[in-house]
Every structure is written in structure tokens, then in C-alpha cells.
Design an enzyme around this catalytic site. Structure first.
Site, PDB file in Angstrom:
ATOM      1  N   CYS A   1       0.833  -1.203   0.000  1.00  0.00           N
ATOM      2  CA  CYS A   1       0.000   0.000   0.000  1.00  0.00           C
ATOM      3  C   CYS A   1       0.868   1.254   0.000  1.00  0.00           C
ATOM      4  CB  CYS A   1      -0.923  -0.012   1.220  1.00  0.00           C
ATOM      5  SG  CYS A   1      -1.976   1.445   1.283  1.00  0.00           S
TER       6      CYS A   1
ATOM      7  N   CYS B   1      -0.602   4.135   2.039  1.00  0.00           N
ATOM      8  CA  CYS B   1      -0.456   4.025   3.499  1.00  0.00           C
ATOM      9  C   CYS B   1       0.993   4.265   3.918  1.00  0.00           C
ATOM     10  CB  CYS B   1      -0.864   2.638   4.005  1.00  0.00           C
ATOM     11  SG  CYS B   1      -2.252   1.900   3.164  1.00  0.00           S
ATOM     12  N   ASP B   2       1.931   3.730   3.166  1.00  0.00           N
ATOM     13  CA  ASP B   2       3.315   3.660   3.660  1.00  0.00           C
ATOM     14  C   ASP B   2       4.312   4.543   2.924  1.00  0.00           C
ATOM     15  OD1 ASP B   2       2.439   1.764   5.450  1.00  0.00           O
ATOM     16  OD2 ASP B   2       2.833   0.088   4.093  1.00  0.00           O
TER      17      ASP B   2
END
Ligand code: NAP
Length: 322
Positions: A133, A136-137
Site C-alpha cells: 500500500c 499508506c506507507d
């Protein structure tokens, strides 16, 4: 707990089904599952969902869909369905919180999960440099060097998102041409942070506490080499989340739920929509369309059941008299 329509999964398919079922006064219950909002909620920018001229963040799009369904009475529950008893109706759903839910109809929209590379180091270094992701990261890779694996829309879309943070992005693809849309290819080819390693796969992910390198194999020459990197983002497609339905529903050879074109599965009263069914289009808009169809089918199914029950009740006294 009882509901006329239980929706399993909360991506665009499930949330659109919730909106339509709620507007049909069916007070649907949405079991959100492991990934609230579905995969779209982990997508940075969605530029091809109609109605948003400048595009919209994936999380915001999913959040809006949920709020819209809630406005018409959809209920939401954060739990996981662990088993479904479908031998009788109402169906009974077992959950990991121990709660039982009875459902007159079920709409399955459990989506699909990122496919794993299945190479040494991938599991051990998950969340230690291996991520599925970018949204997200990505932030954790500021100023770093990362590898994206794959040549589809996800690889390029998410890779281009990562270039906001990273110094260098290397896309490793197993062929010498991409399957991603031309517009994404153009953007990737013209981005000076991006370079490609063609005809190659990642054979192993290396590192002790965190990712430090990948071993790359050239599929044409067989040569292997090590590349020092801080992160690995595999984007090599998806596998449908259908383990729960094995033995209950008809699945195709890829594990996707088979429906009849009207989102009906082989079990009357159980419908399916979105990436859990569709391995061809896999777009938020097509998932939403299938969610709409599934909710309309569930509405008609319930109306037919109600009509049949009323008819049987009316005929029962006259049959007794006769
Ligand atoms: P995809 O289109 O199936 O692409 C997967 C990529 O991974 C392909 O390039 C494939 O190589 C490669 N691959 C598959 N297995 C591999 C393996 N074991 N090792 C190395 N490489 C492997 O999947 P996706 O990119 O996740 O996209 C899924 C769907 O979502 C598509 O329909 C896509 O259009 C859609 N999507 C759309 C957007 C957008 O419109 N902006 C964004 C993201 C996703 P080959 O090319 O050689 O098969």
C-alpha cells in the site's frame, strides 16, 4: 441480530449496495471486514471515477460512499464473518466477535487482496520495507530507493504516487512492455525518478531487521544480481477473497464467485458484486454498478418471497375449508 440484507465487505460494491438497499427501506447491515472502504480506500488518487473533475482521494471517495449509505439508514459493524450457514433461510452468519447475524439475503462484496510474490523474505520483512500500500506507507520512504514489481495500472499508479517521496523508483517487470494504460506509461517514462528493469523478476527480498536489497533474475539471460533498496512494493494483481465461500458457492478456476449476470449466485438469496466476482474490469465504477444491481436483485427477491408468503397464507384457510 437480524437484517433483511447483510452486506459483507465495504468497498465500492458493498457501499453502493448499502446505499441502494437503504433507499429501498431494507435497513441493510454492512459487515465492514478487514479493510474498511476496500482497496479503493488505499488508493491515493482516483482520476477515473465519474463526477470528480479533478479526481478524488480513494479514502475520501470510500468515506463519502459510506456516509451517503448511512444517511439513508445503513448500519455498519466492525467484525469478520467466519462461517455462513446457508442450509436454511434466514441464513446465519457467524462472526469472529461471537455474534450471530441472521440474514434474509446476503450480498457478498469481499473484494480481492494483493497477490504475493511468494519469494523468500517477503513474509518475514512485511511492514519492514515490504508493503502493498503506497498510499499508506509511502511517507516512510522519504528520500529512499524502492522497487515496485509489476507492469499493470496498479504498479504504475502506485509507483508514480511513491515518487512524491522517494529519490529513486525502480520498476521491475517480467516482460519488456507494460500492460498499464498509455497515460500512466507516458507519466512513468517521463518521470526522472523512475527507471525500469525489464524481463526480470524479484527472486528474493533480503535484509535482517528491514529490507536492504532484492535479488533480481533476468528471465532472458538467467543472470541474477543484487540491488540495494529500502523498500519493495509488489503490485502483481489480486486474488479474490473467497475462502469463506468454498463448498457453499460455485467458484471459477481462479476462485472468483460465479454469478448469472444479475449478480445472483447458485444459492437463491445470496448475491455477489465487485472484485470478488469480476476479474476482467476491476474498477471502482464497475464494482459500484454491480453493487447497485445486487441490491436491486435482493430487493426484488425479498418482494417475491413476501408475495409468495402472503399468497400461501391466503390460500391456507380455503385449503383447510376445502
Ligand atoms: P494486473 O493488471 O493484473 O497487472 C499485474 C501485473 O503484474 C502485470 O504486469 C503482470 O505481468 C505482473 N505479474 C503478475 N504476476 C506476476 C508474478 N508472479 N511475478 C511478476 N510479475 C507478475 O493487476 P493490477 O495492476 O493490480 O490491476 C488490476 C485491475 O485494476 C486492472 O483491471 C487495472 O486496470 C485496474 N486498475 C486501474 C487503475 C486506474 O485505472 N488508474 C489503477 C489500478 C488498478 P504481465 O503484464 O506480464 O502479465
Amino acid at each position: 441480530m437480524h437484517s433483511k440484507v447483510v452486506i459483507i465487505g465495504s468497498g465500492p460494491a458493498g457501499l453502493t449496495a448499502a446505499l441502494y438497499a437503504a433507499r429501498a427501506n431494507l435497513e441493510p447491515l454492512v459487515v465492514r471486514g478487514l479493510q474498511p472502504g476496500g482497496l479503493i480506500a488505499t488508493t491515493a488518487e482516483v482520476e477515473n471515477y465519474p463526477g470528480f473533475v479533478e479526481g478524488i482521494g480513494g479514502f475520501e471517495l470510500a468515506d463519502n460512499m459510506e456516509k451517503q449509505a448511512a444517511r439513508f439508514g445503513a448500519q455498519f459493524m466492525d467484525t469478520l464473518v467466519t462461517r455462513i450457514d446457508a442450509a436454511q433461510r434466514p441464513f446465519v452468519l457467524h462472526t469472529d466477535s461471537g455474534e450471530l447475524i441472521s440474514a434474509e439475503t446476503i450480498i457478498i462484496s469481499t473484494g480481492a487482496s494483493p497477490r504475493k510474490l511468494g519469494v523468500p523474505g517477503e513474509e518475514r520483512l512485511a511492514n519492514r520495507g515490504v508493503s502493498y500500500c503506497a498510499t499508506c506507507d509511502g511517507f516512510f520512504f522519504r528520500g529512499k530507493k524502492v522497487v515496485v514489481v509489476g507492469g499493470g495500472n496498479s504498479a504504475l499508479d502506485e509507483g508514480l504516487f511513491l515518487t512524491r517521496y522517494v529519490d529513486e523508483l525502480i520498476i521491475v517487470h517480467r516482460r519488456d512492455s507494460l500492460r498499464a494504460d498509455p497515460i500512466l506509461q507516458e507519466r512513468a517514462f517521463s518521470n526522472e525518478k523512475v527507471r525500469f528493469i525489464w524481463d526480470s523478476t524479484v527472486e528474493a527480498i533480503l535484509g535482517d531487521e528491514k529490507v536492504s536489497a532484492v535479488r533480481i533474475k533476468n528471465l532472458k539471460t538467467g543472470a541474477t544480481s543484487e540491488l540495494a533498496v529500502d523498500g519493495v512494493f509488489p503490485y502483481i494483481g489480486h486474488v479474490p477473497n473467497t475462502g469463506l465461500f468454498e463448498g457453499l458457492l460455485t467458484l471459477d478456476e481462479g476462485g472468483y464467485i460465479v454469478t448469472d449476470g444479475r449478480q445472483r449466485t447458485n444459492v437463491p438469496g445470496i448475491f455477489a458484486a465487485g472484485d470478488v466476482v469480476d476479474h476482467i474490469y476491476r474498477q471502482a465504477i464497475t464494482a459500484a454498478g454491480e453493487g447497485c444491481k445486487a441490491a436491486m436483485e435482493a430487493t426484488w427477491f425479498l418482494a417475491e418471497q413476501e408475495h409468495a408468503a402472503k399468497k400461501a397464507a391466503q390460500e391456507a384457510p380455503s385449503a383447510a375449508l376445502g
